[in-house]
Scaffold this motif. Structure first.
Motif, PDB file in Angstrom:
ATOM      1  N   ASP A 305       0.888  -1.110  -0.080  1.00 58.21           N
ATOM      2  CA  ASP A 305       0.042   0.030  -0.003  1.00 58.21           C
ATOM      3  C   ASP A 305       0.683   1.189   0.003  1.00 58.21           C
ATOM      4  O   ASP A 305       1.545   1.496   0.859  1.00 58.21           O
ATOM      5  CB  ASP A 305      -0.930  -0.102   1.324  1.00 58.21           C
ATOM      6  N   HIS A 333      -3.817   8.433  -1.231  1.00 61.31           N
ATOM      7  CA  HIS A 333      -5.053   7.718  -1.644  1.00 61.31           C
ATOM      8  C   HIS A 333      -4.747   6.349  -1.311  1.00 61.31           C
ATOM      9  O   HIS A 333      -3.776   5.820  -1.959  1.00 61.31           O
ATOM     10  CB  HIS A 333      -5.873   7.915  -2.766  1.00 61.31           C
ATOM     11  N   HIS A 335      -3.750   2.701  -2.378  1.00 58.84           N
ATOM     12  CA  HIS A 335      -3.545   1.998  -3.629  1.00 58.84           C
ATOM     13  C   HIS A 335      -2.502   0.877  -3.269  1.00 58.84           C
ATOM     14  O   HIS A 335      -1.372   1.137  -2.845  1.00 58.84           O
ATOM     15  CB  HIS A 335      -2.783   3.055  -4.529  1.00 58.84           C
ATOM     16  N   MET A 337      -0.670  -2.288  -4.535  1.00 61.19           N
ATOM     17  CA  MET A 337       0.004  -3.010  -5.853  1.00 61.19           C
ATOM     18  C   MET A 337       0.774  -3.990  -5.707  1.00 61.19           C
ATOM     19  O   MET A 337       1.669  -3.873  -4.429  1.00 61.19           O
ATOM     20  CB  MET A 337       0.464  -1.749  -6.992  1.00 61.19           C
ATOM     21  N   GLN A 368       0.032  11.748  -3.718  1.00 56.94           N
ATOM     22  CA  GLN A 368       0.043  10.378  -4.219  1.00 56.94           C
ATOM     23  C   GLN A 368      -1.279  10.151  -5.224  1.00 56.94           C
ATOM     24  O   GLN A 368      -2.080  10.309  -4.485  1.00 56.94           O
ATOM     25  CB  GLN A 368       0.459   9.429  -3.271  1.00 56.94           C
ATOM     26  N   THR A 369      -0.882   9.938  -6.178  1.00 53.68           N
ATOM     27  CA  THR A 369      -2.353   9.400  -6.688  1.00 53.68           C
ATOM     28  C   THR A 369      -1.892   8.128  -7.542  1.00 53.68           C
ATOM     29  O   THR A 369      -1.209   7.959  -8.458  1.00 53.68           O
ATOM     30  CB  THR A 369      -2.790  10.377  -7.994  1.00 53.68           C
ATOM     31  N   GLY A 370      -2.583   7.040  -7.244  1.00 49.23           N
ATOM     32  CA  GLY A 370      -2.178   5.559  -7.736  1.00 49.23           C
ATOM     33  C   GLY A 370      -0.884   5.259  -7.480  1.00 49.23           C
ATOM     34  O   GLY A 370      -0.475   5.291  -6.228  1.00 49.23           O
ATOM     35  N   ASN A 371      -0.241   4.962  -8.479  1.00 47.97           N
ATOM     36  CA  ASN A 371       1.244   4.653  -8.187  1.00 47.97           C
ATOM     37  C   ASN A 371       2.217   5.496  -8.632  1.00 47.97           C
ATOM     38  O   ASN A 371       3.262   5.292  -8.867  1.00 47.97           O
ATOM     39  CB  ASN A 371       1.470   3.221  -9.371  1.00 47.97           C
ATOM     40  N   THR A 372       1.735   6.898  -8.739  1.00 49.35           N
ATOM     41  CA  THR A 372       2.578   7.943  -9.027  1.00 49.35           C
ATOM     42  C   THR A 372       2.745   8.709  -7.753  1.00 49.35           C
ATOM     43  O   THR A 372       1.570   9.170  -6.980  1.00 49.35           O
ATOM     44  CB  THR A 372       2.118   8.932 -10.006  1.00 49.35           C
ATOM     45  N   THR A 425       7.065   7.136 -10.442  1.00 50.37           N
ATOM     46  CA  THR A 425       5.875   6.120 -11.166  1.00 50.37           C
ATOM     47  C   THR A 425       6.230   4.729 -10.783  1.00 50.37           C
ATOM     48  O   THR A 425       7.271   4.256 -11.413  1.00 50.37           O
ATOM     49  CB  THR A 425       5.466   6.497 -12.498  1.00 50.37           C
TER      50      THR A 425
END
Length: 426
Positions: A305, A333, A335, A337, A368-372, A425
């Protein structure tokens, strides 16, 4: 201790000995064919004397003639030859039209007497013809010509020897020069010149050897650089978990001294921080060793996370913001992966630490937005520009770039007068 013979001197001596052997051999061959030619002339003269003998006398008047035409002896009977001839030749010769010679002198000695005998067959008749040549009877012209021929042969031999020696010297000099240049070049190699193109050494074999030497030393140099980077990265990256452990141990000791009643929740929290810091040190060591190896296996991946990692690292590094006028803004947020957790944590820790450590007054934004992840720090203090030259800052960025490149993660950075921004990213 015996002094070793140099390669150049060994080749020079070998070539020189070879040249001397060739010159001496061909000199003896030339002398041999010279005397062989003289023998052929004598044999031809003996044969012509035989023809003269047959044509000058009828068959019934033919007998042994001594001193016939230039001191030849012609006879049908071997016993009629002179005693000297029969003494030198122990038995009658059997081969027809082949000259036999007795010369008791050595190569470099003028002969006093030479005996020639030949069994001649003309038509159906066979007879012996002999001739004895002495130094007293020899023609002065012949002696002079022989001396001149031997002198010419000696001059040619010495000239050939000198010419071959000069040729060998020039050849070895032509070969030794690029070899010497290669030797000097290898002694002058250092970390800077290893990255430069090797000079041309005239011969493909020497160029290939120079390339092998350069590649070998480059491999050694790269290994040393990897070891140096590992030590630098290790000392840089382990500072944070070591500080966490020390601070929490100090805090634990103070709590034990001041607390009247034991608060298990506080102790558990401190112990948890120490445990995380020790695990971080272990994982850091493993990751840095993996990065320092030239050929390495893929790091294990797991569900991570990113938002949780950012919040946790930011909380652990709050001590870097102490006594600083900094406005911190964190926007994350959840996320999750699949990726290699330890390298991702090292990169995030480096970027967050750099922002916290090298900003004295201003604003830090972590988004932080998603994986970036985008981290921006804006400095408003006038004297903070020099802080970007700090060693830790440089090593952290360098380690981040290497990890991102090896794991194929997109990493970008930008910098102007007062603002530094990085984007990663995963």
């Amino acid at each position: 201790m015996k002094r070793p013979l140099s390669l150049k001197l060994f080749i020079s001596i070998s070539f020189l000995i070879f040249a001397v052997i060739i010159v001496i051999t061909y000199s003896f061959i030339s002398a041999h064919f010279f005397f062989r030619g003289m023998d052929n002339i004598i044999a031809s003269n003996l044969e012509r004397a035989g023809y003269s003998y047959l044509h000058s006398r009828a068959y019934k008047h033919r007998e042994t003639i001594k001193n016939f035409h230039r001191n030849y002896t012609v006879t049908y009977d071997w016993k009629e030859l002179s005693p000297d001839i029969r003494q030198e030749f122990s038995q009658p010769i059997s081969n027809i039209n082949e000259i036999y010679k007795i010369n008791k002198s050595s190569w470099f000695e003028r002969p006093d007497v030479i005996y020639f005998v030949m069994r001649v067959q003309i038509d159906d008749e066979q007879f012996f013809i002999s001739q004895t040549l002495t130094a007293k009877r020899a023609s002065a012209i012949v002696g002079r010509n022989i001396k001149q021929s031997m002198k010419t042969l000696l001059v040619i031999s010495i000239s050939m020897l000198i010419t071959m020696a000069l040729f060998i010297w020039l050849l070895l000099r032509r070969i030794a020069l690029p070899v010497s240049q290669l030797n000097q070049w290898t002694h002058q190699l250092d970390s800077k010149s290893l990255s430069q193109t090797a000079p041309d050494f005239a011969y493909p074999e020497l160029n290939e050897m120079a390339k092998l030497i350069q590649n070998s030393l480059s491999s050694v140099q790269q290994s040393l650089e990897r070891e140096e980077r590992f030590l630098a990265y290790a000392s840089h990256e382990l500072r944070t978990p070591i500080s966490v452990i020390r601070n929490n141990i100090e805090l634990l000791n103070k709590l034990k001294q001041n607390a009247v009643s034991q608060d298990d929740s506080k102790f558990a929290q401190i112990i948890d921080r120490i445990d995380r810091a020790s695990l971080t040190m272990k994982h850091l060591s493993e990751t840095l060793l993996w990065l320092s190896r030239e050929d390495s296996e893929t790091l294990p991946s797991q569900h991570v996370d990113i938002a949780q990692q950012i919040n946790q690292l930011s909380d652990e590094m709050q001590y870097l913001l102490a006594n600083k006028n900094i406005e911190l803004s964190i926007s994350t947020h959840a996320h999750v992966m699949v990726l290699a957790e330890i390298p991702a944590r090292i990169i995030l820790a480096n970027l967050i630490r750099n922002a916290f450590q090298h900003t004295n007054q201003g604003e830090i934004t972590i988004q932080q937005t998603g994986n970036t992840v985008i981290i921006t720090n804006t400095e408003t203090h006038a004297e903070s520009e020099a802080s970007t030259q700090d060693l830790g800052f440089g090593l952290g960025i360098q380690l981040t770039e290497q990890l991102a490149e090896k794991l194929a993660w997109d990493y970008q950075k930008s910098h102007d007068k007062n603002t530094y921004q990085v984007t990663i990213t995963f």
